[in-house]
Enzyme design. Structure first.
Site, PDB file in Angstrom:
ATOM      1  N   LYS A   1      14.152   6.655  -3.208  1.00 23.69           N
ATOM      2  CA  LYS A   1      15.326   5.924  -3.708  1.00 23.69           C
ATOM      3  C   LYS A   1      16.622   6.601  -3.272  1.00 23.69           C
ATOM      4  O   LYS A   1      17.600   5.918  -2.952  1.00 23.69           O
ATOM      5  CB  LYS A   1      15.283   5.816  -5.234  1.00 23.69           C
TER       6      LYS A   1
ATOM      7  N   LYS B   1       4.834  -1.191  -1.968  1.00 23.46           N
ATOM      8  CA  LYS B   1       4.538  -1.669  -3.321  1.00 23.46           C
ATOM      9  C   LYS B   1       5.346  -2.922  -3.667  1.00 23.46           C
ATOM     10  O   LYS B   1       6.475  -3.070  -3.225  1.00 23.46           O
ATOM     11  CB  LYS B   1       4.924  -0.522  -4.278  1.00 23.46           C
TER      12      LYS B   1
ATOM     13  N   LYS C   1      10.153  -4.463  -8.421  1.00 24.19           N
ATOM     14  CA  LYS C   1      11.117  -5.409  -9.006  1.00 24.19           C
ATOM     15  C   LYS C   1      12.377  -5.572  -8.174  1.00 24.19           C
ATOM     16  O   LYS C   1      12.959  -6.625  -8.101  1.00 24.19           O
ATOM     17  CB  LYS C   1      11.622  -4.868 -10.347  1.00 24.19           C
TER      18      LYS C   1
HETATM   19  P1  TYM Z   1       8.402   0.337 -13.828  1.00 24.20           P
HETATM   20  O1  TYM Z   1       9.345  -0.395 -14.706  1.00 24.20           O
HETATM   21  O2  TYM Z   1       8.735   0.484 -12.397  1.00 24.20           O
HETATM   22  O3  TYM Z   1       6.984  -0.306 -13.934  1.00 24.20           O
HETATM   23  C1  TYM Z   1       6.351  -0.580 -15.187  1.00 24.20           C
HETATM   24  C2  TYM Z   1       4.855  -0.375 -15.045  1.00 24.20           C
HETATM   25  O4  TYM Z   1       4.351  -1.235 -14.026  1.00 24.20           O
HETATM   26  C3  TYM Z   1       3.636  -0.478 -13.056  1.00 24.20           C
HETATM   27  N1  TYM Z   1       3.858  -1.079 -11.740  1.00 24.20           N
HETATM   28  C4  TYM Z   1       2.889  -1.451 -10.908  1.00 24.20           C
HETATM   29  N2  TYM Z   1       1.548  -1.406 -11.010  1.00 24.20           N
HETATM   30  C5  TYM Z   1       0.829  -1.894  -9.978  1.00 24.20           C
HETATM   31  N3  TYM Z   1       1.390  -2.427  -8.865  1.00 24.20           N
HETATM   32  C6  TYM Z   1       2.720  -2.493  -8.715  1.00 24.20           C
HETATM   33  N4  TYM Z   1       3.256  -3.040  -7.634  1.00 24.20           N
HETATM   34  C7  TYM Z   1       3.538  -2.002  -9.767  1.00 24.20           C
HETATM   35  N5  TYM Z   1       4.880  -1.927  -9.953  1.00 24.20           N
HETATM   36  C8  TYM Z   1       5.055  -1.347 -11.161  1.00 24.20           C
HETATM   37  C9  TYM Z   1       4.234   0.917 -13.126  1.00 24.20           C
HETATM   38  O5  TYM Z   1       3.336   1.881 -12.629  1.00 24.20           O
HETATM   39  C10 TYM Z   1       4.499   1.059 -14.604  1.00 24.20           C
HETATM   40  O6  TYM Z   1       3.326   1.455 -15.270  1.00 24.20           O
HETATM   41  N6  TYM Z   1       9.277   5.169 -14.768  1.00 24.20           N
HETATM   42  C11 TYM Z   1       8.587   3.982 -15.229  1.00 24.20           C
HETATM   43  C12 TYM Z   1       8.992   3.560 -16.617  1.00 24.20           C
HETATM   44  C13 TYM Z   1       8.858   4.641 -17.631  1.00 24.20           C
HETATM   45  C14 TYM Z   1       7.652   5.051 -18.246  1.00 24.20           C
HETATM   46  C15 TYM Z   1       8.047   6.060 -19.168  1.00 24.20           C
HETATM   47  C16 TYM Z   1       6.321   4.686 -18.084  1.00 24.20           C
HETATM   48  C17 TYM Z   1       9.875   5.348 -18.172  1.00 24.20           C
HETATM   49  N7  TYM Z   1       9.371   6.219 -19.091  1.00 24.20           N
HETATM   50  C18 TYM Z   1       7.081   6.707 -19.941  1.00 24.20           C
HETATM   51  C19 TYM Z   1       5.372   5.344 -18.879  1.00 24.20           C
HETATM   52  C20 TYM Z   1       5.758   6.342 -19.773  1.00 24.20           C
HETATM   53  C21 TYM Z   1       8.918   2.828 -14.309  1.00 24.20           C
HETATM   54  O7  TYM Z   1       9.875   2.871 -13.569  1.00 24.20           O
HETATM   55  O8  TYM Z   1       8.111   1.764 -14.459  1.00 24.20           O
END
Ligand code: TYM
Length: 331
Positions: free
Chosen positions: A112, A197, A200
């Site tokens: 990023k 990947k 979003k």
């Molecule tokens: P985020 O918002 O990017 O994604 C949320 C969850 O979705 C999963 N995910 C995916 N799984 C499979 N294929 C994909 N293409 C895909 N894109 C996203 C992510 O692995 C995630 O589980 N840093 C985290 C948010 C966060 C968090 C936490 C998660 C902040 N604090 C504490 C767990 C525990 C994030 O950016 O997720």
């Protein structure tokens, strides 16, 4: 009872990747067998260029979609990160335990930050410290398990390291958590670029299926997915990433294994058609429930208010304990 914590970041509309990699399992499995907390991690959305009104809108939408996906406030705690001060309070202590080298090694930070610099922008300091805030999210609740997709496992590893280091230096305070990615669907790839990947905020919109995409839009996106020039429909992640992605999505939607679908289809067209329909069917109930919940925003607000109260009560004692353990005077 096992404690589970996980979250989604409101930086864009939730995708099929979020759903298959994380949210669906929270609703179908985790909330039933554990003491689970699920969070819209809005502070994390401030680590990149953001529009305040959009973050607010997306936070509300993400919370509504979590409930629409089946999270039941009777079974689990659903809340917004910024409503509970303990996350930021603990994050600072963990910054005093983490090293800058550790933070700079995080793949997501490197990617990023590089993208931001390419655009000629500047990198927010919070982008570097982001995984430490994520560690605070998890450690504040004493979570044993963190159900996430593959892309977050490195952050959970860092969380483990910080918990162990804090405990060794200042006394047993934190539970050491582990990531629990799903067997299938842990890394859903962009349909237009199956080597990256499905995220979003990616620029390649037609390759991303959003949870709120209309059925015809979903069909169009899946039917136009990039595959390769081969003819046989076999599962090979290295050599045939586009095809493998479709097989994984289909398997994740229908509850099978992608290997078992290898050789079942005669043509790419037939595979795409079945995959598109499977995705449409998986999203249908979520979209219906989302529509219902949108008609009653005060219900969602009530759930979040109560969720934050519960979360605060759970986090406060452990974070207070960490403040004392690290050498701060009790207030
Ligand atoms: P985020 O918002 O990017 O994604 C949320 C969850 O979705 C999963 N995910 C995916 N799984 C499979 N294929 C994909 N293409 C895909 N894109 C996203 C992510 O692995 C995630 O589980 N840093 C985290 C948010 C966060 C968090 C936490 C998660 C902040 N604090 C504490 C767990 C525990 C994030 O950016 O997720």
């Amino acid at each position: 009872m096992t404690r589970v914590f996980s979250g989604v970041k409101p930086t864009g509309h939730l995708t099929l990747g979020n759903y298959l990699g994380a949210v669906r399992r929270w609703a179908e499995v985790d909330q039933h067998r554990t003491d689970a907390l699920f969070c819209v991690v809005d502070l994390h959305a401030l680590t990149v260029d953001h529009d305040p009104a959009r973050v607010r809108r997306l936070s509300r939408q993400a919370a509504t979609l979590l409930l629409a996906s089946g999270l039941d406030p009777e079974l689990c705690t659903v809340f917004v990160q910024s409503h509970v001060d303990e996350h930021a309070r603990l994050s600072y202590l963990l910054e005093c335990v983490a090293t800058d080298g550790e933070a700079r090694r995080m793949i997501q930070y490197k990617e990023k930050a590089a993208r931001e610099r390419e655009r000629g922008g500047s990198v927010r300091l919070s982008l570097l410290t982001y995984p430490v805030l994520m560690a605070a999210d998890i450690l504040a609740y004493g979570a044993d398990e963190v159900p996430v997709g593959d892309d977050q496992t490195q952050h959970v590893e860092l969380t483990r390291d910080l918990a162990v280091r804090f405990n060794q230096r200042y006394g047993q305070t934190f539970v050491v958590p582990r990531a629990t990615p799903p067997k299938v669907g842990a890394r859903v790839m962009n349909l237009q670029d199956p080597t990256s990947k499905m995220g979003k905020t990616d620029d390649v919109g037609p390759g991303i299926v959003y949870l709120l995409d209309e059925p015809d839009v979903v069909r169009k996106k899946v039917m136009r997915a990039v595959t390769d020039s081969g003819r046989d429909v076999v599962y090979d992640r290295e050599e045939r990433p586009g095809l493998a992605n479709l097989l994984e999505i289909l398997a994740a939607c229908t509850g099978g294994a992608p290997e078992d679908l290898s050789g079942v289809y005669e043509s790419y067209g037939a595979l795409k058609k079945d995959t598109a329909e499977a995705v449409v069917e998986v999203l249908r109930p979520v979209q219906e429930k989302h529509k219902e919940l949108c008609a009653d925003p005060s219900y969602v607000e009530g759930v979040l208010r109560l969720g934050a109260e519960k979360a605060r009560e759970m986090a406060r004692p452990r974070v207070d304990e960490a403040y004392r353990a690290i050498g701060l005077l009790a207030g």
